[in-house]
Write an enzyme that holds these catalytic residues in place. Structure first.
Site, PDB file in Angstrom:
ATOM      1  N   GLY A  35       0.858  -1.208   0.090  1.00 62.75           N
ATOM      2  CA  GLY A  35       0.046  -0.045   0.023  1.00 62.75           C
ATOM      3  C   GLY A  35       0.798   1.149  -0.006  1.00 62.75           C
ATOM      4  O   GLY A  35       2.015   1.180   0.134  1.00 62.75           O
ATOM      5  N   SER A  36       0.262   2.501   0.077  1.00 64.29           N
ATOM      6  CA  SER A  36       0.870   3.673  -0.167  1.00 64.29           C
ATOM      7  C   SER A  36       1.872   4.080   1.158  1.00 64.29           C
ATOM      8  O   SER A  36       2.870   4.685   0.894  1.00 64.29           O
ATOM      9  CB  SER A  36      -0.074   4.719  -0.591  1.00 64.29           C
ATOM     10  OG  SER A  36      -1.136   5.045   0.592  1.00 64.29           O
ATOM     11  N   ASP A  87       2.870  -2.930   8.190  1.00 64.51           N
ATOM     12  CA  ASP A  87       2.115  -2.703   7.020  1.00 64.51           C
ATOM     13  C   ASP A  87       1.083  -1.838   7.498  1.00 64.51           C
ATOM     14  O   ASP A  87       0.760  -1.366   8.785  1.00 64.51           O
ATOM     15  CB  ASP A  87       1.144  -4.074   6.963  1.00 64.51           C
ATOM     16  CG  ASP A  87       0.551  -4.147   5.469  1.00 64.51           C
ATOM     17  OD1 ASP A  87       0.530  -3.134   4.700  1.00 64.51           O
ATOM     18  OD2 ASP A  87      -0.076  -5.270   5.459  1.00 64.51           O
ATOM     19  N   GLY A  88       0.253  -0.984   6.381  1.00 60.64           N
ATOM     20  CA  GLY A  88      -0.760  -0.116   6.622  1.00 60.64           C
ATOM     21  C   GLY A  88      -2.072  -0.615   6.965  1.00 60.64           C
ATOM     22  O   GLY A  88      -2.132  -1.934   7.175  1.00 60.64           O
ATOM     23  N   ASP A  90      -6.798  -0.204   6.527  1.00 61.49           N
ATOM     24  CA  ASP A  90      -8.025   0.491   5.894  1.00 61.49           C
ATOM     25  C   ASP A  90      -8.690   1.265   6.979  1.00 61.49           C
ATOM     26  O   ASP A  90      -9.447   2.218   6.852  1.00 61.49           O
ATOM     27  CB  ASP A  90      -8.734  -0.329   4.783  1.00 61.49           C
ATOM     28  CG  ASP A  90      -7.949  -0.671   3.738  1.00 61.49           C
ATOM     29  OD1 ASP A  90      -7.465   0.405   3.122  1.00 61.49           O
ATOM     30  OD2 ASP A  90      -7.740  -1.895   3.668  1.00 61.49           O
ATOM     31  N   LYS A 100      -8.308  -4.743   6.504  1.00 66.50           N
ATOM     32  CA  LYS A 100      -7.217  -4.563   5.593  1.00 66.50           C
ATOM     33  C   LYS A 100      -7.706  -5.047   3.946  1.00 66.50           C
ATOM     34  O   LYS A 100      -8.822  -5.740   4.182  1.00 66.50           O
ATOM     35  CB  LYS A 100      -5.850  -5.228   5.892  1.00 66.50           C
ATOM     36  CG  LYS A 100      -5.150  -4.416   7.055  1.00 66.50           C
ATOM     37  CD  LYS A 100      -3.999  -5.168   7.504  1.00 66.50           C
ATOM     38  CE  LYS A 100      -2.871  -5.408   6.260  1.00 66.50           C
ATOM     39  NZ  LYS A 100      -2.621  -4.099   5.401  1.00 66.50           N
ATOM     40  N   GLY A 103      -6.241  -3.002  -0.991  1.00 67.91           N
ATOM     41  CA  GLY A 103      -5.208  -3.224  -2.155  1.00 67.91           C
ATOM     42  C   GLY A 103      -5.365  -4.693  -2.621  1.00 67.91           C
ATOM     43  O   GLY A 103      -4.598  -5.116  -3.552  1.00 67.91           O
ATOM     44  N   GLU A 109      -1.036 -10.657   3.343  1.00 68.26           N
ATOM     45  CA  GLU A 109      -0.601  -9.894   4.490  1.00 68.26           C
ATOM     46  C   GLU A 109      -0.799 -10.572   5.718  1.00 68.26           C
ATOM     47  O   GLU A 109      -0.182 -10.447   6.757  1.00 68.26           O
ATOM     48  CB  GLU A 109      -1.445  -8.567   4.164  1.00 68.26           C
ATOM     49  CG  GLU A 109      -1.049  -7.818   3.367  1.00 68.26           C
ATOM     50  CD  GLU A 109      -1.964  -6.482   2.883  1.00 68.26           C
ATOM     51  OE1 GLU A 109      -1.591  -5.584   2.275  1.00 68.26           O
ATOM     52  OE2 GLU A 109      -3.019  -6.729   3.221  1.00 68.26           O
TER      53      GLU A 109
END
Ligand code: 5RP
Length: 224
Positions: A35-36, A87-88, A90, A100, A103, A109
């Protein structure tokens, strides 16, 4: 001037590297998400290449970015242990349960996160919620089961929508489920994963991050 969302993502990625640094040793392996926000982390990780051995990636996209920085990417099966997974997300609830998969990488993940000694989640403050479910829940499904899984998700009260023109790194489809109030995330995670044809859903409750770093205009805060 108010920091942009991308600037907050960069700040929190830098905080993750700081948090990770004491866990690193030559030869150790780091798990890396997708992710970004994670992209900022990968770019920073490229600057400390001598402090660890290799990375395990949760997606093809992140693997390409890692190798672009000269970082060796190994298969999870080749790693005896992972010192941490970064990790990111949502959505992040008050108890650090996550949604999550925005993406579409949530299956890998979840596997890599579960294999790591420590899960560090990095988000900007826009991802914080009281209860999970405003962000549509991603569910990876075996393509032939897309219709039957969608019917079951509708029975459970959701509004399932096929993510068009998208195939996961595992060759599967994604259904995004709108309208579920996930007030017992661990129960929902197990219930949805129990539908035949579901590969994995994007609720991270059974295995949630030990550390959540949150970027905001007033700085980065840590939740454990
Ligand atoms: C990908 C994910 C990402 O971590 C999530 O979508 C957050 O992405 P971003 O950092 O771009 O906001 O779960 O499957």
């Amino acid at each position: 001037m108010r920091a942009s969302q991308d600037e907050l993502k960069r700040q929190v990625a830098a905080a993750a590297l700081e948090n990770l640094a004491p866990r690193l040793s030559p030869g150790c392996v780091v798990g890396v998400g997708t992710g970004s926000t994670t992209n900022h982390f990968i770019d920073l990780l490229g600057g400390v290449g001598g402090q660890f051995g290799a990375a395990v990636s949760s997606s093809v996209a992140s693997a390409e970015r890692l190798t672009g920085h000269g970082i060796e990417v190994i298969d999870l099966n080749e790693a005896d242990s992972l010192v941490a997974y970064v990790d990111g997300a949502d959505e992040v609830a008050l108890d650090n349960a996550l949604i999550k998969g925005g993406g579409g990488a949530h299956t890998r993940e979840k596997i890599v996160a579960a294999a790591a000694d420590h899960f560090i989640c990095i988000v900007d403050e826009s991802k914080l919620v009281d209860t999970l479910g405003t962000f549509p829940l991603p569910v990876e499904v075996i393509p032939m089961a897309r219709g039957s899984v969608a019917r079951r998700l509708r029975e459970l009260g959701g509004d399932p929508r096929h993510r068009a023109d998208f195939i996961t790194d595992n060759g599967n489809d994604v259904i995004d489920v709108h309208g579920l109030l996930l007030n017992d995330p661990a129960a929902w995670e197990a219930l949805i994963n129990n539908i035949p044809g579901v590969v994995e859903n994007g609720i991270f409750a059974a295995n949630r991050p030990q550390t959540v770093l949150v970027g905001s205009p007033s700085g980065v805060t840590l939740r454990e």
